[in-house]
Scaffold this motif. Structure first.
Motif, PDB file in Angstrom:
ATOM      1  N   THR A 877      45.896  43.976  36.023  1.00  0.00           N
ATOM      2  CA  THR A 877      46.702  43.026  36.787  1.00  0.00           C
ATOM      3  C   THR A 877      45.786  41.958  37.379  1.00  0.00           C
ATOM      4  O   THR A 877      44.573  42.145  37.486  1.00  0.00           O
ATOM      5  CB  THR A 877      47.467  43.739  37.913  1.00  0.00           C
ATOM      6  OG1 THR A 877      46.525  44.388  38.772  1.00  0.00           O
ATOM      7  CG2 THR A 877      48.428  44.771  37.336  1.00  0.00           C
ATOM      8  N   LEU A 878      46.360  40.841  37.766  1.00  0.00           N
ATOM      9  CA  LEU A 878      45.554  39.742  38.311  1.00  0.00           C
ATOM     10  C   LEU A 878      44.722  40.233  39.492  1.00  0.00           C
ATOM     11  O   LEU A 878      45.228  40.971  40.353  1.00  0.00           O
ATOM     12  CB  LEU A 878      46.456  38.594  38.742  1.00  0.00           C
ATOM     13  CG  LEU A 878      47.140  37.833  37.590  1.00  0.00           C
ATOM     14  CD1 LEU A 878      48.151  36.828  38.143  1.00  0.00           C
ATOM     15  CD2 LEU A 878      46.112  37.125  36.719  1.00  0.00           C
ATOM     16  N   PRO A 879      43.472  39.845  39.555  1.00  0.00           N
ATOM     17  CA  PRO A 879      42.560  40.442  40.555  1.00  0.00           C
ATOM     18  C   PRO A 879      42.891  40.090  41.992  1.00  0.00           C
ATOM     19  O   PRO A 879      42.525  40.832  42.907  1.00  0.00           O
ATOM     20  CB  PRO A 879      41.187  39.895  40.144  1.00  0.00           C
ATOM     21  CG  PRO A 879      41.470  38.667  39.353  1.00  0.00           C
ATOM     22  CD  PRO A 879      42.768  38.911  38.649  1.00  0.00           C
ATOM     23  N   HIS A 880      43.558  38.971  42.246  1.00  0.00           N
ATOM     24  CA  HIS A 880      43.740  38.520  43.625  1.00  0.00           C
ATOM     25  C   HIS A 880      44.960  39.130  44.305  1.00  0.00           C
ATOM     26  O   HIS A 880      45.163  38.915  45.510  1.00  0.00           O
ATOM     27  CB  HIS A 880      43.897  36.997  43.654  1.00  0.00           C
ATOM     28  CG  HIS A 880      45.185  36.519  43.049  1.00  0.00           C
ATOM     29  ND1 HIS A 880      45.300  36.223  41.712  1.00  0.00           N
ATOM     30  CD2 HIS A 880      46.417  36.327  43.586  1.00  0.00           C
ATOM     31  CE1 HIS A 880      46.543  35.847  41.452  1.00  0.00           C
ATOM     32  NE2 HIS A 880      47.236  35.902  42.572  1.00  0.00           N
ATOM     33  N   LEU A 881      45.808  39.866  43.601  1.00  0.00           N
ATOM     34  CA  LEU A 881      47.057  40.345  44.187  1.00  0.00           C
ATOM     35  C   LEU A 881      46.784  41.221  45.404  1.00  0.00           C
ATOM     36  O   LEU A 881      45.877  42.060  45.399  1.00  0.00           O
ATOM     37  CB  LEU A 881      47.874  41.127  43.154  1.00  0.00           C
ATOM     38  CG  LEU A 881      48.286  40.362  41.893  1.00  0.00           C
ATOM     39  CD1 LEU A 881      49.122  41.248  40.986  1.00  0.00           C
ATOM     40  CD2 LEU A 881      49.042  39.089  42.249  1.00  0.00           C
ATOM     41  N   SER A 882      47.593  41.047  46.433  1.00  0.00           N
ATOM     42  CA  SER A 882      47.382  41.764  47.698  1.00  0.00           C
ATOM     43  C   SER A 882      48.037  43.141  47.657  1.00  0.00           C
ATOM     44  O   SER A 882      48.673  43.532  46.675  1.00  0.00           O
ATOM     45  CB  SER A 882      47.962  40.937  48.857  1.00  0.00           C
ATOM     46  OG  SER A 882      49.353  40.738  48.669  1.00  0.00           O
ATOM     47  N   GLN A 883      47.897  43.863  48.749  1.00  0.00           N
ATOM     48  CA  GLN A 883      48.525  45.171  48.957  1.00  0.00           C
ATOM     49  C   GLN A 883      48.148  46.181  47.874  1.00  0.00           C
ATOM     50  O   GLN A 883      48.963  46.997  47.443  1.00  0.00           O
ATOM     51  CB  GLN A 883      50.053  45.017  49.039  1.00  0.00           C
ATOM     52  CG  GLN A 883      50.506  44.112  50.163  1.00  0.00           C
ATOM     53  CD  GLN A 883      52.001  43.900  50.194  1.00  0.00           C
ATOM     54  OE1 GLN A 883      52.734  44.416  49.353  1.00  0.00           O
ATOM     55  NE2 GLN A 883      52.463  43.129  51.161  1.00  0.00           N
ATOM     56  N   GLY A 884      46.906  46.101  47.421  1.00  0.00           N
ATOM     57  CA  GLY A 884      46.417  47.074  46.456  1.00  0.00           C
ATOM     58  C   GLY A 884      46.964  46.909  45.053  1.00  0.00           C
ATOM     59  O   GLY A 884      46.827  47.819  44.220  1.00  0.00           O
ATOM     60  N   ASP A 899      56.126  51.556  38.421  1.00  0.00           N
ATOM     61  CA  ASP A 899      55.612  50.755  39.537  1.00  0.00           C
ATOM     62  C   ASP A 899      54.537  49.777  39.069  1.00  0.00           C
ATOM     63  O   ASP A 899      54.469  48.637  39.548  1.00  0.00           O
ATOM     64  CB  ASP A 899      55.048  51.663  40.625  1.00  0.00           C
ATOM     65  CG  ASP A 899      56.146  52.377  41.399  1.00  0.00           C
ATOM     66  OD1 ASP A 899      57.314  51.966  41.279  1.00  0.00           O
ATOM     67  OD2 ASP A 899      55.827  53.349  42.117  1.00  0.00           O
ATOM     68  N   LEU A 900      53.696  50.214  38.142  1.00  0.00           N
ATOM     69  CA  LEU A 900      52.670  49.331  37.613  1.00  0.00           C
ATOM     70  C   LEU A 900      53.296  48.240  36.758  1.00  0.00           C
ATOM     71  O   LEU A 900      52.891  47.060  36.824  1.00  0.00           O
ATOM     72  CB  LEU A 900      51.654  50.148  36.790  1.00  0.00           C
ATOM     73  CG  LEU A 900      50.466  49.390  36.200  1.00  0.00           C
ATOM     74  CD1 LEU A 900      49.683  48.649  37.282  1.00  0.00           C
ATOM     75  CD2 LEU A 900      49.546  50.351  35.439  1.00  0.00           C
TER      76      LEU A 900
END
Length: 979
Positions: A877-884, A899-900
């Motif tokens: 997934t894109l590296p910058h996404l928040s909340q883990g 969920d993924l």
């Protein structure tokens, strides 16, 4: 006998009577078969199930508003309407009692042959495709009505067409003619009399048990309206889908163990459909109504337009159309919801649909509707569950809606998959019975979702009502029972307006209450909306007065049989003067102005007409003022980042009660595209805008000094206490004004020149000496002047304006012509059957990008899911996404966990216009398909199956179809031609 809406109806008969006394041949006719288990249902059993479900739907689910349309043509009114609906549901599958259908399952066909109903093998009936069981059923019902009750053939078609269209597409005249000359598909020669006897026996049984034998004699002279035919078709489709669900109605042999009454009761409990809304009349002061529904701040008064809208709705004697024109920030949405409550109590509407221009505006509206619903009583103040829906293709990514989905999960497996992308089976045991608002399990999916009582969605959902598409009757049924609210009515082009007008004409025929909202509606468009809703025979008088109405705010009420008299409403008293100034289209000059204006701090909004101009402007301003002082907002972000951007704008620049101390005190500049133009309650000290059509410029100006910040705006920096809007994006020295190329591509030249012409008196001065645009006083005059026919602008502009006008009229004529290609006809005369209603249609309609293209005249674009490939070659997934959520590894040999997969789906992005040209589009698709992951193309991977992946490298870059792409959470997708 039981009472329903004041009518005494026969008690629902026991389905056990259906099989009693049937001949062996009639009892052997089959309707359903399960290939894997061998389970089956006889036709009489499915008839009984369908009839029972139709009766329950009528009694416990169908809005009164729909019942009245069905019943109005019938001599017995509501009682006749119910009998007719139940009988049509019972008899809709009689076409299965034919050789063309029965030969499909050899074991069951053999049983019928043993009873004397001879038929060839399936492979021997080469022409059986000419007799789909819906069409066959129509032919049999018509023949039976003529034979048993002496009906004229022309009268039989309006009833038979319900059976003919119950699989989503009513037959055409050519379909009917082709079957008429192939009678062996209905009855085999040599035993035709037995086939006919069985068909008549089953139809006689339907008439007897449904109690319509005597009624059919009196219905011979009925001219069933086309709206009633469509609604009955939709109701039969719903009843058939429910009765065909083996989780609710088990097949034999299990069915043979069920008591008939218990079978129906268990199925209805398992389905557990929420009942429709029963609106409650509120006769108190409108102030009290708004205080209870919208939690007004202590001591505040509702706006005059809100109060007058409620009183005008109460004064109407029947359902109608109300157009509310009022400035931005005047509470039009709350006024519409209050009016909807008044309308529903009077009309018997069972819900409400709010139509908005985009998914983003729909997402913003959804929680507002939920808050309203949480405070909305039903008649008698009975607590009821209410089914709700967020209707667009990415609704399941909306957190508010996803919570309701989880609340609606139930242990029952009674879900019919109808092809919707995110309609799937939940097996959870947890049941949340206390949930008042629920995204009901069965009422989800592309075709059934709009049947929910309360819906927020894009305008496409309403426009689809005018599109020739499969199962269109379901969409009409879903909207015919609601109050419809159309927000931002000015935001649609000629192509979309053509579909909107056709939808309005049908809504008027269904007598659906409609509320239309706009801050900047041209008078000509107001007249078109009123005329479309009223229809050709409504007797509403002269519509010229609607177009000629002056004043603002304005209420226009269209009610059958009464003259249309627009009413000017007092403004709320809040006024703002906006000083307009020309600004040369030069970044250096823009920087100088901002440096001077924001020297003491302050928040500026710059609205560009293209994302490329947003990027270019932001890059320059960051270099000049620093990274932290400049942010961007546009549509070229992945969905999750776009939602975060909108939330950030509201938190920092929203109303004082929301932004609080989070509003920047130092200089800050937001560079945005049209996403900042509507449906965001944001407030800036200074506005810079590209030249655009005048109604849109006024919408942008609604983001300037939107809220009071201190006495006399004293909380704003001293230099910014006078509202200023700098208009750029044009060569002001040219004759006439020359808008930049990108603006002309989006808005076309004529609208831009007219805007510049009517604004010329305001643009000729400065903030100190110029004439300000007074809001709201000048909104209506400016819009009407810009969209009117009078000459505007200097004499030296007239030749160019005339040329642009001719080009615009030709363009609009082409748009209108294209829109009619797949558009349904206007409502026809009562008694005229809906034969060929959606002939030569588009197939299924949905709210994907492809579906939207059917009702929007926009170039085809690609939507992709954005992921990245790490330096070790693994997808993530894109590296910058928040909340883990960022940098999570994605499997290539199996489907990701739900969920993924949902995280990946939330990174959806529509590629920009660069990729809409045919050659580039085709090349991009070819390159994107190379990233195909076979393991993800399974039904269980409903988030990702069939989607295109845009795979970025470890630096979040890639090359696609000759363009270099780079994605960052700060600027979104950057596009440049490859070197």
């Amino acid at each position: 006998m039981m009472s329903f809406n004041g009518c005494m109806l026969d008690e629902e008969p026991s389905p056990g009577r259906w099989a009693m006394g049937l001949t062996a041949a009639a009892g052997a006719v089959w309707a359903k078969h399960h290939q894997e288990t061998g389970g089956w249902l006889p036709l009489w059993r499915h008839m009984a199930d369908s009839a029972a479900v139709a009766g329950l739907l009528w009694d416990r689910w169908l809005p009164v508003q729909v019942m009245r349309v069905i019943a109005e043509s019938l001599p017995g009114g509501i009682e006749d309407g119910r009998r007719l609906a139940v009988w049509l549901a019972a008899s809709h599958d009689i076409g299965k009692a034919t050789p063309a259908f029965a030969c499909q399952v050899e074991s069951l066909a053999d049983v019928m042959r043993a009873a004397g109903l001879d038929m060839p093998l399936q492979k021997q009936l080469l022409d059986r495709k000419l007799a789909p069981h819906g069409l066959a059923g129509q032919m049999l019902v018509q023949e039976w009505l003529s034979d048993r009750f002496g009906w004229q053939r022309s009268a039989t078609v309006q009833f038979g067409i319900i059976a003919g269209g119950h699989h989503g597409v009513p037959p055409t005249h050519s379909d009917i003619q082709a079957l008429a000359v192939n009678g062996q598909l209905l009855r085999m020669p040599g035993c035709a009399s037995l086939w006919r006897s069985v068909q008549w026996e089953l139809l006689d049984r339907c008439a007897e048990i449904c109690g319509v034998e005597e009624r059919l004699k009196s219905w011979r002279q009925v001219k069933l309206s086309q709206p009633a035919q469509v609604l009955l078709t939709g109701l039969v489709i719903v009843a058939d889908w429910i009765a065909s669900n083996p989780d609710l109605f088990p097949y034999f042999p299990l069915a043979s163990q069920q008591n008939d009454k218990d079978r129906i009761e268990a199925a209805w409990r398992g389905l557990d459909l929420p009942e429709p809304w029963l609106g409650q009349t509120f006769d108190g002061d409108p102030q009290e109504l708004f205080a209870s529904r919208f939690r007004l701040p202590a001591g505040s008064r509702i706006r005059p337009v809100q109060e007058r809208a409620v009183r005008a709705a109460r004064a109407m004697s029947s359902a109608g159309l109300m157009v509310i024109e009022a400035p931005m920030g005047e509470g039009k949405t709350e006024a519409a919801l209050a009016v909807a409550e008044v309308f529903a109590a009077r009309s018997g509407a069972g819900g409400c649909f709010v139509a908005l221009p985009t998914m983003a505006t729909g997402n913003a509206m959804f929680p507002r509707m939920l808050k309203w619903l949480s405070r909305l009583p039903d008649a008698g103040n009975r607590p009821r569950r209410r089914s709700v829906l967020l209707a667009h293709s990415k609704a399941a990514l909306n957190e508010d809606y996803s919570q309701l989905i989880r609340a609606g999960r139930r242990g029952t497996r009674a879900i019919e998959v109808d092809g919707g992308r995110i309609e799937y089976r939940h097996r959870a045991d947890r049941r949340i019975a206390s949930a008042e608002l629920v995204a009901h399990q069965w009422l989800r999916g592309r075709k059934k979702g709009m049947l929910s009582s309360f819906v927020v969605g894009t305008i496409d959902q309403l426009l689809f009502m005018g599109l020739k598409s499969r199962h269109l009757a379901l969409r009409h049924l879903s909207l015919a029972g609601k109050v419809v609210i159309i927000d931002e009515a000015h935001a649609y082009d000629t192509y979309m307006n053509s579909y909107l007008d056709r939808a309005l004409s049908w809504l008027g025929a269904y007598r659906v209450p409609v509320v239309v909202l706009s801050a900047t509606l041209p008078a000509g468009r107001r007249r078109e909306l009123a005329r479309a809703y009223a229809g050709p025979a409504a007797g509403c008088g002269d519509f010229d007065s609607v177009g000629d109405a002056k004043g603002y705010p304005l209420l226009t009420v269209v009610e059958p049989g009464r003259p249309v008299v627009p009413e000017v409403v007092p403004s709320s008293g809040r006024e703002i003067g906006v000083h307009l100034e020309q600004l040369r289209d030069d970044l250096g000059e823009l920087g100088d102005v901002l440096e001077s204006a924001l020297g003491e701090g302050g928040c500026a909004l710059i609205v560009r007409n293209t994302v490329d101009r947003v990027m270019e402007t932001a890059a320059y301003l960051r270099e000049r003022f620093g990274e932290r002082r400049v942010s961007v907002a546009h549509a070229r972000f992945v969905d999750v980042d776009r939602a975060d951007k909108d939330a950030d704008l509201l938190e920092r620049f929203g109303p004082p009660e929301i932004s609080g101390d989070r509003r920047p005190t130092d200089m800050h500049i937001v560079v945005a595209s049209q996403v900042a133009e509507q449906s965001l309650d944001i407030d800036f000290d200074l506005l810079v805008s590209d030249l655009c059509p005048v109604d849109l410029l006024l919408q942008r100006m609604g983001r300037l000094h939107r809220h009071i910040r201190g006495t006399g705006q004293s909380d704003r920096p001293a230099r910014l206490r006078v509202a200023r809007c700098l208009v750029t994006g044009a060569d002001w020295d040219a004759v006439p004004v020359e808008p930049v190329r990108g603006s002309k591509r989006i808005y076309r030249e004529y609208a831009l020149l007219r805007a510049a012409a009517v604004l010329e008196p305001y643009l000729s001065g400065s903030a100190e000496s110029g004439r300000p645009v007074r809001l709201p006083e000048d909104i209506n005059p400016l819009v009407q002047a810009a969209y009117g026919d009078d000459l505007v602008g200097p004499p030296s502009w007239q030749e160019a304006l005339e040329r642009a006008r001719r080009e615009q009229e030709l363009y609009q004529a082409n748009q209108d012509s294209k829109a009619h290609d797949f558009q349904i006809n206007a409502v026809g005369k009562a008694g005229r059957a809906m034969v060929g209603w959606i002939d030569a249609g588009v197939g299924d309609a949905d709210d994907t990008r492809r579906g939207q293209a059917q009702v929007r005249d926009s170039p085809e674009t690609l939507e992709v899911l954005v992921v990245h490939r790490r330096s070790d070659g693994v997808l993530a997934t894109l590296p910058h996404l928040s909340q883990g959520r960022g940098g999570l590894e994605l499997p290539a040999d199996t489907a990701p966990e739900p969920d993924l997969a949902r995280i990946v789906a939330s990174c959806s992005l529509r590629l920009p216009f660069h990729f809409s040209f045919t050659r580039v589009l085709d090349q991009a698709i070819d390159e994107l398909e190379k990233e195909y992951i076979a393991a993800w193309q399974v039904k269980e991977c409903y988030w990702l199956a069939g989607e295109l992946l845009l795979v970025l490298d470890e630096n979040c870059r890639t090359r696609l179809a000759g363009y270099d792409l780079r994605y960052t959470p700060v600027d979104g997708l950057e596009v440049a031609r490859a070197a």
